[in-house]
Design a protein around this motif. Structure first.
Motif: not given
Length: 433
Positions: A126-129, A154-158, A168-170
């Motif tokens: 949710l933080h990323v989105i 882990t790497v997360k990005r919008p 979405h989160v990738l």
């Protein structure tokens, strides 16, 4: 057919598909080096996701891209705001014990029952989105379908598939268990090296003091001839000083500063020399066996120190066996001294593999004694650490073994299961014959 590649509402490139072939070009505008690396690394995932959302088609290309992302060892996934998987690869399916097809449309909670982990995943997603910004997670725990917890970076990005569309989160999660294991081993090695330097310095200075004490006891024995009471006191001082000197020698061996020879030694002969004494030391509840499988067991080293290693390991195993079996009149514990010849390739999973040498003699002392709790296995080589009752152990036996093995260019590892027994394994470089 062409389509734009859009991240964070910015257009970074264009993709063209014609006759089953894919061509793409990145403008590079606004991309940092880190972003560019990530875009190139996950481009096949983006392209496949684009197809799933209906922006382009082509069976051959789709199958090709599916194979590409499933071949990636890291976990790749796309989730929507509700946490539903929109895309996943085989690595993620393996962790959750299911298939790629079965993951789509489901959430982490359908496969993972750890509430703390699930809250952590959801919060990061949710933080990323909501903030439209990348999130780097240096390390996080993920519990697999067997209940085993592993560490991931882990790497997360919008991610948006169309301008103004749902965000979405990738995610890309890489297994770092091996890295963490190596970090732990490095910290342990550094700690042992520091302890060794401290112990070596103290032992050296203490040894000088003992030399003076022992020298003066000899002088006092000459001066006190005929004075029995004084001679008894001097003899007690001499005995105590000699015991202290033995302890100092063990400290110096741990610190790898003790004197030792360096000649060709047959390890099997040393084991046989120790056998008679060790069998006499065995009580009614323990039995010693030999399983010497190594064709030849020639190593370079000090025969006296290697004898000390074998004696200490077997006597430690004897204590563990007797602690477990002494109350069982009809049962006997067993200790096995085993040797094998091994190549470096056969030892790659050894925790303390020596840096040099292509052939090794593996010496193992195996017992079915009381074993040791997992939290103690990392402390057994520390000086003065002992699980024995006061007065029954100095805590210097295994540290001395550790120092001798290291001074011989070898490696040592300990495995134990509480209530089941232990295995102490040593690798020594084999002498080329």
């Amino acid at each position: 057919m062409t389509s734009y590649i859009i991240f964070l509402t910015c257009t970074f490139g264009i993709i063209a598909i014609y006759a089953g072939l894919i061509a793409f070009e990145f403008s590079g505008n606004g991309l940092t080096a880190y972003q560019e690396l990530l875009v190139f690394a996950i481009f096949p995932l983006i392209a496949l996701a684009s197809h799933q959302y209906g922006y382009w088609s082509g069976g051959v290309s789709r199958r090709f891209l599916r194979k590409v992302i499933d071949a990636v060892p890291s976990m790749l996934f796309v989730k929507d705001r509700q946490g539903r998987f929109k895309l996943a690869n085989q690595a993620l399916a393996d962790v959750y014990g299911t298939t790629v097809t079965d993951i789509i449309g489901k959430k982490d909670k359908d496969f993972n029952q750890d509430i703390e982990e699930l809250d952590h995943f959801s919060s990061d997603d949710l933080h990323v989105i909501e903030n439209l910004e990348d999130k780097f997670i240096p390390e996080e725990e993920v519990t697999d379908w067997k209940g085993v917890t592993r560490w991931y970076q882990t790497v997360k990005r919008p991610l948006q598939f169309v301008p103004g569309g749902d965000v979405h989160v990738l995610g890309v999660a890489t297994d770092i268990n091996e890295t963490k294991r190596l970090q732990t081993e490095l910290l342990q090695a550094q700690k042992m090296e520091a302890i060794g330097q401290l112990a070596g310095g103290i032992a050296h200075d203490f040894n000088n003091l003992l030399t003076a004490i022992l020298g003066h006891t000899q002088l006092l024995k000459i001066l006190a001839q005929g004075q029995e009471e004084i001679l008894r006191s001097v003899n007690l001082v001499e005995i105590a000083a000699n015991q202290a000197a033995q302890l100092t020698a063990k400290l110096l061996a741990f610190a790898r500063k003790g004197k030792h020879q360096n000649k060709a030694v047959n390890l099997h002969e040393i084991i046989e020399e120790c056998k008679l004494f060790l069998e006499r030391a065995m009580k009614g509840h323990s039995k010693l066996h030999h399983d010497l499988q190594a064709e030849t067991a020639m190593v370079m080293g000090d025969p006296i120190q290697l004898q000390q290693v074998i004696m200490n390991l077997v006597l430690n195993a004897k204590d563990a066996v007797e602690l477990k079996w002494e109350s069982d009149a009809g049962e006997k514990g067993e200790i096995i001294v085993k040797t094998r010849s091994k190549s470096r390739e056969e030892c790659l999973d050894f925790e303390d593999l020596p840096k040099s040498g292509e052939r090794f003699i593996e010496l193992s002392v195996i017992d079915n004694g009381c074993g040791a709790p997992q939290d103690l296995t990392t402390k057994i080589f520390e000086p003065f650490f002992t699980t024995k009752e006061p007065g029954k152990g100095t805590g210097m036996g295994l540290p001395m073994v550790f120092g001798i093995v290291k001074s011989h260019g070898g490696g040592i590892a300990f495995r134990s299961e509480e209530g089941q027994g232990s295995v102490m394994t040593i690798l020594l470089p084999k002498l080329n014959e």
